[in-house]
Motif scaffolding. Structure first.
Motif, mmCIF file in Angstrom:
data_model
loop_
_atom_site.group_PDB
_atom_site.id
_atom_site.type_symbol
_atom_site.label_atom_id
_atom_site.label_comp_id
_atom_site.label_asym_id
_atom_site.label_seq_id
_atom_site.Cartn_x
_atom_site.Cartn_y
_atom_site.Cartn_z
ATOM 1 N N HIS A 73 0.873 -1.239 0.023
ATOM 2 C CA HIS A 73 0.100 0.143 0.023
ATOM 3 C C HIS A 73 0.786 1.285 -0.177
ATOM 4 O O HIS A 73 1.120 1.765 1.040
ATOM 5 C CB HIS A 73 -1.000 -0.207 1.131
ATOM 6 N N HIS A 74 0.925 1.944 -1.001
ATOM 7 C CA HIS A 74 2.174 3.030 -1.163
ATOM 8 C C HIS A 74 1.527 3.559 -2.557
ATOM 9 O O HIS A 74 2.530 4.154 -3.341
ATOM 10 C CB HIS A 74 3.231 2.623 -1.364
ATOM 11 N N PHE A 75 0.342 3.971 -2.647
ATOM 12 C CA PHE A 75 -0.098 4.723 -4.101
ATOM 13 C C PHE A 75 0.442 6.088 -4.234
ATOM 14 O O PHE A 75 0.750 6.560 -5.362
ATOM 15 C CB PHE A 75 -1.555 4.645 -4.303
ATOM 16 N N ALA A 76 0.345 6.906 -3.005
ATOM 17 C CA ALA A 76 0.918 8.261 -3.022
ATOM 18 C C ALA A 76 2.279 8.221 -3.569
ATOM 19 O O ALA A 76 2.609 8.948 -4.607
ATOM 20 C CB ALA A 76 0.976 8.771 -1.683
ATOM 21 N N PHE A 77 3.361 7.305 -3.212
ATOM 22 C CA PHE A 77 4.397 7.375 -3.797
ATOM 23 C C PHE A 77 4.398 7.113 -5.409
ATOM 24 O O PHE A 77 5.055 7.554 -6.110
ATOM 25 C CB PHE A 77 5.395 6.259 -3.195
ATOM 26 N N GLU A 78 3.569 5.833 -5.676
ATOM 27 C CA GLU A 78 3.453 5.653 -7.035
ATOM 28 C C GLU A 78 2.990 6.719 -8.009
ATOM 29 O O GLU A 78 3.572 6.793 -9.091
ATOM 30 C CB GLU A 78 2.272 4.209 -7.323
ATOM 31 N N ALA A 79 1.734 7.632 -7.503
ATOM 32 C CA ALA A 79 1.542 8.790 -8.101
ATOM 33 C C ALA A 79 2.543 9.634 -8.310
ATOM 34 O O ALA A 79 2.755 10.231 -9.279
ATOM 35 C CB ALA A 79 0.385 9.220 -7.470
ATOM 36 N N ALA A 80 3.170 9.748 -7.287
ATOM 37 C CA ALA A 80 4.488 10.783 -7.579
ATOM 38 C C ALA A 80 5.583 10.472 -8.507
ATOM 39 O O ALA A 80 5.959 11.247 -9.310
ATOM 40 C CB ALA A 80 5.034 11.015 -5.923
ATOM 41 N N SER A 81 5.745 9.314 -8.459
ATOM 42 C CA SER A 81 6.824 8.733 -9.330
ATOM 43 C C SER A 81 6.450 8.630 -10.776
ATOM 44 O O SER A 81 6.989 9.161 -11.762
ATOM 45 C CB SER A 81 6.977 7.289 -8.971
ATOM 46 N N TRP A 82 4.988 8.323 -10.927
ATOM 47 C CA TRP A 82 4.202 8.502 -12.380
ATOM 48 C C TRP A 82 4.503 10.158 -12.855
ATOM 49 O O TRP A 82 4.830 10.201 -14.005
ATOM 50 C CB TRP A 82 2.710 8.257 -12.605
ATOM 51 N N TYR A 83 4.065 10.880 -12.227
ATOM 52 C CA TYR A 83 4.255 12.140 -12.324
ATOM 53 C C TYR A 83 5.818 12.789 -12.598
ATOM 54 O O TYR A 83 6.010 13.561 -13.652
ATOM 55 C CB TYR A 83 3.740 13.287 -11.068
ATOM 56 N N TRP A 84 6.534 12.237 -11.855
ATOM 57 C CA TRP A 84 8.175 12.605 -12.125
ATOM 58 C C TRP A 84 8.323 12.040 -13.243
ATOM 59 O O TRP A 84 9.319 12.838 -14.267
ATOM 60 C CB TRP A 84 8.961 12.008 -10.926
ATOM 61 N N HIS A 85 8.110 10.776 -13.633
ATOM 62 C CA HIS A 85 8.423 10.257 -15.142
ATOM 63 C C HIS A 85 8.057 11.078 -16.412
ATOM 64 O O HIS A 85 8.437 11.365 -17.381
ATOM 65 C CB HIS A 85 8.071 8.784 -15.126
ATOM 66 N N PHE A 86 6.661 11.530 -15.981
ATOM 67 C CA PHE A 86 6.191 12.431 -17.117
ATOM 68 C C PHE A 86 6.904 13.779 -17.226
ATOM 69 O O PHE A 86 7.069 13.938 -18.501
ATOM 70 C CB PHE A 86 4.473 12.876 -16.628
ATOM 71 N N VAL A 87 7.187 14.410 -16.219
ATOM 72 C CA VAL A 87 8.121 15.524 -16.182
ATOM 73 C C VAL A 87 9.444 15.334 -16.979
ATOM 74 O O VAL A 87 9.776 16.043 -17.742
ATOM 75 C CB VAL A 87 8.265 16.068 -14.756
ATOM 76 N N ASP A 88 9.935 14.264 -16.849
ATOM 77 C CA ASP A 88 11.295 13.844 -17.342
ATOM 78 C C ASP A 88 11.112 13.567 -18.991
ATOM 79 O O ASP A 88 11.879 14.173 -19.819
ATOM 80 C CB ASP A 88 11.781 12.120 -16.864
#
Length: 286
Positions: A258-273
């Motif tokens: 259970h760590h979706f907040a982390f997953e969402a942040a990583s998705w966003y960061w990869h989008f920014v990259d």
């Protein structure tokens, strides 16, 4: 006992909240303040400041409520799926946002420049040179220089790619339950994000002071600052999000499942990259 989404009988509905209303007031104050500031009215900065404070208050309060609800076990499966769909659509909206600005860039370079430089339009603009970056033509009164790709932009590209590796390392550590590596990977990602922003600020200062490249420097200046500026804003937001996630990791808010907040942040960061890679190629390099 873990409750799966398929067997969940109740969907958590939060009680009525005033946070959306406060957010709407904050955005109204920001829009009003921006309009007043552009028109050099004294109330503009005050309205902007009030709007920014209200927005920060709303973000802390609303996300704080969501975090508390999660820690109290209110989300049992279907809520997590809703969060995932919501984050997916949010990133899609961001893709469309940047797509509009890239579309403007491609329109200028591929359609407008050749059209204005053809024989028919030479009689209207005899001194116009249809080359990119656009440096001649009506409205361009100051000579400027275009940004080079192989200085700070190349370094910033390496920084963002390194941050993508770091956040992936942190995600891998999260899944495997390696807490120390998780904390180090997230901390490294946040530090690289701040380093990127510092170097971009230095790049902007050099562009404005030494290269005379501003928003008023024709289509090139406008597209350059709009694309890189909005991307920098997204890097700032992503860095803040990852810093909050890092604090939550340190406080033990997540586990291996259970760590979706982390997953969402990583998705966003990869989008920014990914957006930066397009920027580097089409704004700096080509």
């Amino acid at each position: 006992m873990e409750v799966h989404a398929e067997s969940q009988t109740h969907y958590f509905v939060p009680p009525p909240s005033y946070w959306p209303l406060l957010g709407a007031v904050a955005l109204f104050c920001i829009a009003l303040g921006a309009a007043l500031t552009v028109n050099a009215l004294a109330a503009g900065p005050w309205a902007l400041g009030v709007g920014a404070l209200l927005l920060v208050w709303m973000l802390f309060g609303w996300f704080g409520d969501v975090i508390r609800e999660n820690l109290l076990g209110r989300y049992q499966g279907r809520e997590d799926l809703s969060f995932r769909w919501g984050m997916g659509w949010f990133i899609f909206s961001e893709v469309m946002f940047f797509g509009a600005f890239f579309g403007a860039l491609f329109y200028v370079r591929v359609i407008a420049l050749p059209t204005l430089g053809d024989f028919e339009h030479k009689s209207l603009y005899p001194d116009f040179v249809p080359a990119w970056p656009l440096s001649t033509g009506p409205g361009i009164t100051q000579v400027y220089q275009a940004m080079e790709a192989w200085g700070l932009p190349a370094i910033n590209t390496l920084i963002l790619l390194s941050s993508a590796v770091a956040v992936t390392w942190a995600h891998w550590a999260m899944v495997l339950g390696r807490r120390t590596q998780l904390i180090l990977g997230l901390a490294l990602t946040v530090l690289l994000g701040w380093l990127f922003l510092a170097l971009q600020a230095s790049e902007y200062r050099h562009a404005i002071d030494s290269m005379h490249l501003t928003l008023s420097a024709g289509a090139y200046g406008m597209t350059f600052f709009m694309l890189t500026g909005f991307h920098g804003l997204h890097v700032l937001l992503g860095t803040i999000i990852l810093a909050v996630v890092w604090l939550r990791v340190v406080r033990g808010h997540f586990d291996q499942r259970h760590h979706f907040a982390f997953e969402a942040a990583s998705w966003y960061w990869h989008f920014v990259d990914v957006v930066w890679l397009f920027l580097f190629v089409f704004v700096y390099w080509l």
